[in-house]
Design a protein around this motif. Structure first.
Motif: not given
Length: 230
Positions: A138, A164, A169-172, A174-175
């Motif tokens: 990122q 944080k 972007d935590m969703d990205k 983690r994915a």
């Protein structure tokens, strides 16, 4: 002193006793007398031999060593001088070295620091390393790197807090971690470390040198200056 290097090579190759002395005509009395009178030359010769062997190993792996995971670079990504650092977020000595690296980057605008995540100290180190690579994807590697070391020992809570602070972007993230895409890179780092003789953190590759530990700014700066001249 060419005969002395040959003698040491014979030792490393496993020759012993009379076989060593007979190798390449070492049976003469003058040679035995010299070695008995100057035994200190043997450790020095061994050190030089190890240095040369290490240089050869680094040379054969340099392209791979200096090719970073995309985004996992500090300093100037296009820099002419490269430092490779093997690090673990659970390593207090790595934390001590953060300020040294920042200073070196400031002093050397053409310095490129290739970061190799080398999580060996605790299971959570692996989790932090994966998040660091997600941050690199990122474009936020440096921000996560600094935040993670500033917060302290990695665990689920501190890793999430560092992410944080870095603005991930935590969703990205983690994915990406869940896909397992980062694990081959971490495995490759372990293999490279083994091949060049790094067993702890921080470990540095600068020019033809492998440097172990938090050696401080001056030692690293000296190695960088030497690498510039080679």
């Amino acid at each position: 002193m060419r005969w002395l290097l040959t003698f040491v090579i014979a030792l490393v190759g496993g020759f012993a006793g009379a076989a060593v002395w007979s190798y390449a005509g070492f049976g003469d009395e003058a040679t035995r007398t010299y070695l008995m009178a100057n035994p200190e030359v043997l450790p020095k010769a061994m050190e030089e031999l190890n240095r040369r062997q290490q240089s050869v190993r680094i040379g054969s792996l340099r392209a791979e060593l200096e090719l970073p995971f995309p985004g996992a670079v500090l300093g100037n990504p296009e820099g002419k001088v490269t430092v490779v650092e093997f690090s673990d977020y659970a390593c207090g000595y790595c934390r001590m070295s953060v300020a040294d690296v920042k200073r070196l980057v400031k002093e050397n605008p053409d310095l490129r620091v290739v970061m190799r995540e080398y999580p060996i100290l605790r299971p959570e180190s692996v989790d932090a390393a994966r998040m660091a690579l997600a941050a690199a994807e990122q474009g936020k590697y440096a921000a996560f790197h600094d935040a993670m070391y500033a917060i302290g020992t990695p665990d689920a809570k501190t890793i999430a807090e560092a992410a944080k602070r870095a603005g991930l972007d935590m969703d990205k993230a983690r994915a990406a971690i869940g896909s397992g895409k980062f694990d081959p890179f971490l495995q490759s780092n372990h293999q490279l470390a083994s091949q060049i003789g790094i067993s702890g953190t921080p470990g540095w590759v600068i020019g033809d040198q492998v440097i172990d530990g938090a050696v401080g700014h001056e030692a690293l700066a000296s190695a960088i200056a030497e690498a510039r001249q080679s």
